[in-house]
Each structure stands twice: as C-alpha cells, then as structure tokens.
Design a protein around this motif. Structure first.
Motif, PDB file in Angstrom:
ATOM      1  N   PHE A 103       0.781  -1.233   0.000  1.00  0.00           N
ATOM      2  CA  PHE A 103       0.000   0.000   0.000  1.00  0.00           C
ATOM      3  C   PHE A 103       0.821   1.296   0.000  1.00  0.00           C
ATOM      4  O   PHE A 103       0.643   2.149  -0.863  1.00  0.00           O
ATOM      5  CB  PHE A 103      -0.986   0.003   1.167  1.00  0.00           C
ATOM      6  CG  PHE A 103      -1.829   1.234   1.219  1.00  0.00           C
ATOM      7  CD1 PHE A 103      -2.659   1.570   0.155  1.00  0.00           C
ATOM      8  CD2 PHE A 103      -1.785   2.083   2.308  1.00  0.00           C
ATOM      9  CE1 PHE A 103      -3.437   2.715   0.182  1.00  0.00           C
ATOM     10  CE2 PHE A 103      -2.569   3.228   2.345  1.00  0.00           C
ATOM     11  CZ  PHE A 103      -3.392   3.542   1.290  1.00  0.00           C
ATOM     12  N   TYR A 104       1.722   1.444   0.959  1.00  0.00           N
ATOM     13  CA  TYR A 104       2.466   2.718   1.035  1.00  0.00           C
ATOM     14  C   TYR A 104       3.244   2.970  -0.258  1.00  0.00           C
ATOM     15  O   TYR A 104       3.240   4.077  -0.798  1.00  0.00           O
ATOM     16  CB  TYR A 104       3.445   2.726   2.215  1.00  0.00           C
ATOM     17  CG  TYR A 104       2.815   2.655   3.592  1.00  0.00           C
ATOM     18  CD1 TYR A 104       1.460   2.875   3.776  1.00  0.00           C
ATOM     19  CD2 TYR A 104       3.596   2.375   4.706  1.00  0.00           C
ATOM     20  CE1 TYR A 104       0.895   2.813   5.045  1.00  0.00           C
ATOM     21  CE2 TYR A 104       3.045   2.311   5.979  1.00  0.00           C
ATOM     22  CZ  TYR A 104       1.691   2.522   6.142  1.00  0.00           C
ATOM     23  OH  TYR A 104       1.151   2.453   7.385  1.00  0.00           O
ATOM     24  N   ALA A 105       3.903   1.916  -0.732  1.00  0.00           N
ATOM     25  CA  ALA A 105       4.707   2.080  -1.945  1.00  0.00           C
ATOM     26  C   ALA A 105       3.806   2.362  -3.150  1.00  0.00           C
ATOM     27  O   ALA A 105       4.156   3.166  -4.024  1.00  0.00           O
ATOM     28  CB  ALA A 105       5.553   0.834  -2.178  1.00  0.00           C
ATOM     29  N   SER A 106       2.640   1.733  -3.197  1.00  0.00           N
ATOM     30  CA  SER A 106       1.711   1.985  -4.301  1.00  0.00           C
ATOM     31  C   SER A 106       1.222   3.430  -4.275  1.00  0.00           C
ATOM     32  O   SER A 106       1.012   4.043  -5.322  1.00  0.00           O
ATOM     33  CB  SER A 106       0.514   1.040  -4.232  1.00  0.00           C
ATOM     34  OG  SER A 106       0.937  -0.290  -4.400  1.00  0.00           O
ATOM     35  N   PRO A 118       5.030   7.577 -11.652  1.00  0.00           N
ATOM     36  CA  PRO A 118       4.822   6.426 -12.537  1.00  0.00           C
ATOM     37  C   PRO A 118       6.143   5.856 -13.066  1.00  0.00           C
ATOM     38  O   PRO A 118       6.204   4.693 -13.462  1.00  0.00           O
ATOM     39  CB  PRO A 118       3.957   6.968 -13.666  1.00  0.00           C
ATOM     40  CG  PRO A 118       3.868   8.432 -13.473  1.00  0.00           C
ATOM     41  CD  PRO A 118       4.311   8.768 -12.098  1.00  0.00           C
ATOM     42  N   ASP A 119       7.200   6.651 -13.019  1.00  0.00           N
ATOM     43  CA  ASP A 119       8.504   6.144 -13.462  1.00  0.00           C
ATOM     44  C   ASP A 119       9.016   5.027 -12.550  1.00  0.00           C
ATOM     45  O   ASP A 119       9.935   4.296 -12.910  1.00  0.00           O
ATOM     46  CB  ASP A 119       9.530   7.294 -13.493  1.00  0.00           C
ATOM     47  CG  ASP A 119       9.671   7.965 -12.126  1.00  0.00           C
ATOM     48  OD1 ASP A 119       8.641   8.390 -11.565  1.00  0.00           O
ATOM     49  OD2 ASP A 119      10.804   8.042 -11.614  1.00  0.00           O
ATOM     50  N   ILE A 128      -4.461   2.628  -7.215  1.00  0.00           N
ATOM     51  CA  ILE A 128      -3.942   1.617  -6.284  1.00  0.00           C
ATOM     52  C   ILE A 128      -4.340   0.202  -6.735  1.00  0.00           C
ATOM     53  O   ILE A 128      -5.512  -0.075  -6.939  1.00  0.00           O
ATOM     54  CB  ILE A 128      -4.495   1.858  -4.855  1.00  0.00           C
ATOM     55  CG1 ILE A 128      -4.026   3.207  -4.314  1.00  0.00           C
ATOM     56  CG2 ILE A 128      -4.090   0.738  -3.912  1.00  0.00           C
ATOM     57  CD1 ILE A 128      -2.560   3.297  -3.965  1.00  0.00           C
ATOM     58  N   PRO A 129      -3.351  -0.708  -6.877  1.00  0.00           N
ATOM     59  CA  PRO A 129      -3.689  -2.102  -7.195  1.00  0.00           C
ATOM     60  C   PRO A 129      -4.150  -2.843  -5.937  1.00  0.00           C
ATOM     61  O   PRO A 129      -3.567  -2.675  -4.874  1.00  0.00           O
ATOM     62  CB  PRO A 129      -2.358  -2.688  -7.692  1.00  0.00           C
ATOM     63  CG  PRO A 129      -1.301  -1.843  -7.050  1.00  0.00           C
ATOM     64  CD  PRO A 129      -1.893  -0.481  -6.782  1.00  0.00           C
TER      65      PRO A 129
END
Ligand SMILES: [Mg+2]
Length: 422
Positions: free
Chosen positions: A16-19, A26-27, A136-137
């Motif tokens: 979650f945090y990283a997403s 987006p890079d 978010i995935p």
C-alpha cells in the motif's frame, strides 16, 4: 453464532504505502521502493522488487549495503497522503456492498451475502474500479467466512496466475487451495501457535481444518482456536464489524444505533474508540505514528450526505490515551460539520512500531502521561472499560521531524499538488 450462508470478500491493497508513492511517480513502476519509519530509521514497507533485492521489514536504513541503496528508491513515510488515499479506496469499496468493515488502513471486508452474481467477475470489477479511480492495485479474496476470505486473498497475492482474484466460496476443490497455505499465514494464528502446530505436524490450513475438535480445544485455548478451525470449514463465526487488533494498524469504529447530530456526541464516540485503540497499543507493547479520524452519514438514506476523514502524523510514536484523545478530538473538530445525521465514526492508528524501536527525541512523552496510562489500565482492568475525556488543546504544534525523502502532500495540500506539463 453459526451462519452457513455468508459470503465475504477481503480487499487488500498491494504494497500500500509504496503503491501510494507510485501514483505520483509512474517512473517507479516495477522499480524497488522502500518506505522509512519516522526519523528515517527503519524500513516499514517495501515493494516485491525491493524484497527481491534482500531488503527486509524492520531493517535499519543505514545497514542496507551501499550497492543495494543505489538501486532502491526510498521515501519517508507520508502518513497524511496514505490516510487520504486509503479513505478514497475505502469509499469506492463501500459502493460494492451494503455492509463493509474497514479492517486496516489498506484492507476492507465486504459482505457479499445473497448476491446472485459471478463473484470472480465481481472481484475483477472491484480491482478495475479501484485501480482506475485511485491508481492503487488491490487483491480480492472471497470465501464463506472471513478467515477463508483472508486466506483466498493471501493466495491471490502470492500466485500471479490468479490475476489478483481468488473465489473459494463456491469451489468444490477448496482443500486443494488450503493445502497451499501454511498455518502461520492463517488469520489469527500467531507465531507461537504455528510453531506448536508444526511440531504436531499440522503444516497447512488443510491439515488444521481436519484436526479433531477435541485436540483443538485441549491445545489451542478453547473458543478462539475452535472459531478459526470452524471458519476454515466454512462455518462463519466472526461477524463483520468486530474490532480486531493487528500490529499493522488498529481500527476502531462502530455504526451508531441512532444517528448522532452533535459534535459532543461524536466526541464521546471518538474518545471511546481511542481508549480502545490506545489500550490495544499498550497491550501489544507498541505505539502509533499516525492517527486518522473519520465520520460519515448514512449513504442509504435520502438525507444530505457528508463524509470526511483526516490523518495526523504524531510528533513521535505514542500509545498515550491522553495524547491520542487530544489529537483525535482536534481532528474531529476540523472535519465536523453541523446539520448532518452521522451514522458512523471511527479512528485508525497507523505506523505502528514496537516500543523497543521508538527513537526518542526531544518530544518523548513525559512521565506524567505514562503514569496516567498505567493508572488507566489498572483501573479499567478492575472496574471495566470507561471512556476518558481530555480538554482539547490545539494540535498545530509544528514540531519538526527529520523526513529527508518525503514525497509532497500531493493530495492534501494545494501547494504541493502534482503539476503536469502539457
Ligand atoms: Mg496490503
């Protein structure tokens, strides 16, 4: 307590945090990312790419070898952004079910009972909508009990071939899936318990499912153990809206029996949720670095609607009821609006760290608050739970923290909004 015809989904955000950080960068898609704790001390979250580099949760940042650091993008934890994005995700998830339970900052249980639809397709739709609306995935696990929904989610995350959705609710071959999951990954089975089970050669969820009731009762401590095993067998024992404790994040919330229309009424509710949450923190010897307060009206009523949440990053990790209550009541005042009938309020404690990992600073909680907490816990243990109220006293104290790698507050601060060049 037995209810055989339930269907639950557990929707859980991937890394979650990283997403959240990736939404604005987006890079960094498919790149290793790690998130650091308060004061940039330890790794608190990371992507699978970072895991593959050998980065582990809880590891102090300075201990990571230089060549690994070069490949790794690190961010200081940006709890206000994570809280804000969590709120958006949860709002979308609530559209998919009449009843939902926010379980942690990045997980929600949905009650899908009685829906006459293809649940795998529904899961895919949930994924698509959340990704499209927030970036978010998520992974979706579906089962006849909350324990099975959690387990399905675990498989959905681990095995790429399922494309993020696993439905065990109608599967005749469910044991095949249970055999893929180790007992230590079952919801509610801690490290100590799984060691005990493994010694008895109960290795997978399937093994546990077929262990005799007698043995479970004698060895797993009565009701809790039985509940888990029955849930594995598809008998729902854990209803929606219970208040669980996790080291990942603590949520305390409740729907009101009767709508609440005053600030003082909401303050009372929020204070009591804080005392529950803070007590849980202290019981598991942890402290929280961020606090979210949310309030909402009833979406299913034809009344004026209002729904808001706010996250505050505490100046240092704390488990003090007094401090957390003070923060929470101030947050509540900031988002409260007159003239609405509130149906639900809740708090969320996040950035939870073990007491041993707290880096004490100038702003370490003073002894007075610690003494009050000890007295509170002792008194409450003896006389039963009661709510505590403290006078509100301004949380706009701008204590500076070391957060070298922090991303801008894209979603909560106009001055830091993402700029796009066209
Ligand atoms: Mg997650």
């Amino acid at each position: 307590m037995e209810n055989k015809n339930k269907i639950f989904a557990l929707v859980d955000c991937n890394s979650f945090y990283a997403s959240c950080e990736r939404i604005f960068r987006p890079d960094l898609r498919d790149k290793p990312i790690a998130i650091l704790s308060n004061n940039d001390g330890c790794i608190v979250a990371m992507t699978k790419e970072a895991k593959e580099l050998g980065v582990t949760r809880g590891e102090p940042y300075f201990k990571i070898p230089a060549d690994t650091r070069k490949k790794l993008t690190v961010f200081s934890s940006n709890y206000s952004m994570y809280g804000d994005i969590s709120h958006r995700v949860m709002d979308i998830l609530a559209e998919f079910s009449p009843e939902s339970e926010i379980y942690s900052i990045d997980e929600s249980f949905l009650d899908l009972t009685g829906m006459n639809i293809d649940l795998t397709e529904y899961g895919k739709e949930i994924r698509k909508k959340v990704k499209w609306s927030t970036g978010i995935p998520v992974s979706v696990g579906i089962g006849k009990t909350k324990t099975l929904a959690k387990l399905a989610n675990h498989i959905a995350k681990k095995r790429e071939k399922f494309n993020g959705v696993v439905d065990l609710s109608s599967d005749e071959n469910i044991d095949k899936y249970l055999a893929m999951v180790k007992v230590s990954s079952i919801w509610g089975v801690g490290r100590k318990l799984s060691a005990k089970l493994e010694r008895k050669n109960i290795i997978t969820a399937k093994d546990l499912k077929y262990t005799s009731d007698g043995w479970i009762q004698r060895n797993l401590g009565g009701v809790t153990g039985m509940r888990t095993v029955w849930e594995l067998r598809g008998i729902s024992c854990i209803p929606l809206d219970t208040i669980p404790a996790l080291n990942k994040g603590i949520v305390s919330s409740r729907s009101f029996g009767k709508s609440v229309e005053t600030l003082s009424g909401l303050k009372e509710a929020v204070s009591s949720y804080i005392s529950i949450g803070a007590k849980k923190l202290r019981k598991q010897k942890t402290a929280a670095s961020a606090l979210t307060v949310y309030i909402k009206t009833n979406r299913f009523k034809d009344e004026p609607q209002y729904n808001n949440s706010i996250t505050y990053k505490t100046p240092y990790p704390t488990s003090s009821t007094i401090e957390l209550t003070e923060y929470a009541l101030n947050l509540l005042e900031r988002i409260y609006k007159d003239g609405y009938k509130y149906k639900k309020a809740g708090i969320m404690l996040d950035g939870i760290v073990p007491n041993t990992a707290i880096q004490y600073s100038l702003f370490t909680p003073d002894k007075f608050n610690a003494d009050v907490d000890i007295a509170l816990d002792t008194v409450n243990k003896k006389w039963g739970r009661n709510a505590l109220f403290t006078a509100s006293s301004g949380i706009n104290r701008k204590w500076s923290m070391r957060r070298e790698f922090v991303s801008p507050r894209y979603t909560t601060n106009w001055n830091e909004i993402l700029k796009i060049r066209i």
